[in-house]
Write a protein that holds these residues in place. Sequence first.
Motif, short mmCIF file in Angstrom:
data_model
loop_
_atom_site.label_atom_id
_atom_site.label_comp_id
_atom_site.label_asym_id
_atom_site.label_seq_id
_atom_site.Cartn_x
_atom_site.Cartn_y
_atom_site.Cartn_z
N THR A 85 46.98 12.46 27.24
CA THR A 85 46.18 12.30 28.46
C THR A 85 47.07 12.08 29.67
O THR A 85 46.85 12.66 30.74
N LYS A 86 48.09 11.25 29.50
CA LYS A 86 49.04 11.03 30.59
C LYS A 86 49.75 12.34 30.96
O LYS A 86 49.86 12.70 32.13
N LEU A 87 50.23 13.06 29.94
CA LEU A 87 50.89 14.32 30.21
C LEU A 87 49.99 15.27 30.98
O LEU A 87 50.40 15.86 31.98
N TYR A 88 48.76 15.43 30.52
CA TYR A 88 47.86 16.39 31.16
C TYR A 88 47.58 16.02 32.61
O TYR A 88 47.45 16.89 33.48
N SER A 89 47.50 14.71 32.90
CA SER A 89 47.32 14.30 34.30
C SER A 89 48.55 14.66 35.12
O SER A 89 48.43 15.06 36.29
N ARG A 422 43.79 3.85 34.72
CA ARG A 422 43.51 3.65 33.29
C ARG A 422 44.44 4.50 32.42
O ARG A 422 44.92 4.03 31.39
N ILE A 423 44.71 5.72 32.84
CA ILE A 423 45.61 6.59 32.07
C ILE A 423 47.00 5.98 32.00
O ILE A 423 47.62 5.94 30.92
N ASP A 424 47.49 5.47 33.11
CA ASP A 424 48.82 4.84 33.12
C ASP A 424 48.86 3.58 32.27
O ASP A 424 49.85 3.31 31.57
N ASP A 426 46.98 2.88 29.59
CA ASP A 426 46.96 3.27 28.17
C ASP A 426 48.30 3.86 27.74
O ASP A 426 48.77 3.61 26.62
N PHE A 427 48.92 4.62 28.62
CA PHE A 427 50.20 5.24 28.31
C PHE A 427 51.29 4.19 28.15
O PHE A 427 52.11 4.25 27.22
N THR A 428 51.30 3.20 29.03
CA THR A 428 52.29 2.13 28.95
C THR A 428 52.17 1.37 27.63
O THR A 428 53.17 1.08 26.96
N LEU A 429 50.94 1.04 27.25
CA LEU A 429 50.73 0.33 25.98
C LEU A 429 51.18 1.18 24.80
O LEU A 429 51.77 0.66 23.84
N ALA A 430 50.89 2.48 24.84
CA ALA A 430 51.31 3.35 23.75
C ALA A 430 52.83 3.40 23.65
O ALA A 430 53.39 3.34 22.55
N LEU A 431 53.53 3.53 24.77
CA LEU A 431 54.98 3.57 24.74
C LEU A 431 55.55 2.28 24.17
O LEU A 431 56.53 2.31 23.40
N LYS A 432 54.96 1.17 24.51
CA LYS A 432 55.45 -0.11 23.98
C LYS A 432 55.31 -0.13 22.45
O LYS A 432 56.21 -0.62 21.75
#
Length: 436
Positions: A85-89, A422-424, A426-432
Amino acid sequence: MAIGIDQSGSIVSVERGATPGPELVRMSGPVVPALQNLHSHAFQRAMAGLAEIAGSTDDSFWTWRDTMYRLVGQMSPDDVEAVATKLYSELLKGGFGHVAEFHYFHHALAEAGRSDGFEMSSRILRSAETSGIGLTHLPVFYAHSGFGGQAPNDGQRPFLHDVDSFLALLDRLAPACASADARLGMAIHSLRAATPEEMRAVLSAEKTGGPIHIHVAEQEREVEDCLAWSGRRPVSYLLDEFAVDERWCLIHATHMTTEETVRLAKSGAVTGLCPATEANLGDGIYPATEFLAQGGRFGIGTDSHIATSVAEELRVLEYGQRLRDRRRNRLVSGAGASVGRTLIEASLSGGAQAAGLDVSGIRIGARADLVVLDGTNPFIATATDDQILDRWIFAVGSEAVRDVMVRGEFVVQEGRHRDEERIDRDFTLALKRILQ
């Protein structure tokens, strides 16, 4: 110019010199078509910048691949959705309106051998819906580690299918893609990841009717291994053994002879070029000037996503040709032609074909996938006609992208995605989670 858009998000009228209607009042700069990104491995965005530490041997695609395998082993379906989702944005903000997802991450490592791959694909469909980007979903057949049906290694377990399970996945995905307004095609990872018999079985039975993509001739070692296995180079082997036509997209095809270049151009297939990734991996320089001279068709993708913008991919593509030839303005349609216009028009045509779209660009019947460039940027504000495209690609880059419309709806305005916070998050939590 006034552009009429119907309720389905398609362009129904284009009138030059007319006063724009209410739908385009907010477009405060030049309007250009959003491009199709014809090659994406969305999950790899999570590792961008993490493979730049020198190893103890000569680093190459093959050492980079080991890092990628370690990343895959850490990712859950939730992580894949957040990263995609982050990538697509980001792709939207870079000037892309559609993405062809070359999807081979079918199973989380803990589920490898037990899942059918539908869950991971459903996360890609959801990411496209959340971000608003158009999607061509390309589930990938992947069964082996090397030419001749070599057994897969442990790092490849999340990618694997046999013929029957892969065809069952395609059948299950057909209604899901239809309800998500996504195109469904298919891909074969590479000649080294599938035997000829498996390829023929998949190709004869698949019913998507959509595009067919395959990696081919990306690295010199791949060419050497293919010669040792078959006595032929990868592109020659593919063209000899399979009915390659307009449905096909050959990703990379970097290492070709002059004869292969001519044959590929005449086949009607598209070459999928990913210049920033190819440069990052040290793959080589595609013979684009020769391919175009033979009437070849190409589009651009961002592959491993160390770059996410139209401008950067096209700039690197052109500069690679200049560095090799030690000349300027290589990819042009003729004397006096704009490099920017040539690159945009060729990529738009080839990208639409490879994504399975019937019509593209700013024309009646095409989806209203549009990019509004920043009319307040001095480079854009003082440019006219083709200068606008040349300034965008060679002077300003993604900074010039102000608003992006997909299917007639704005998904990016003033440089921000409509759901950016929200996308950022969720992306930050995933990277962690991934990098712990």
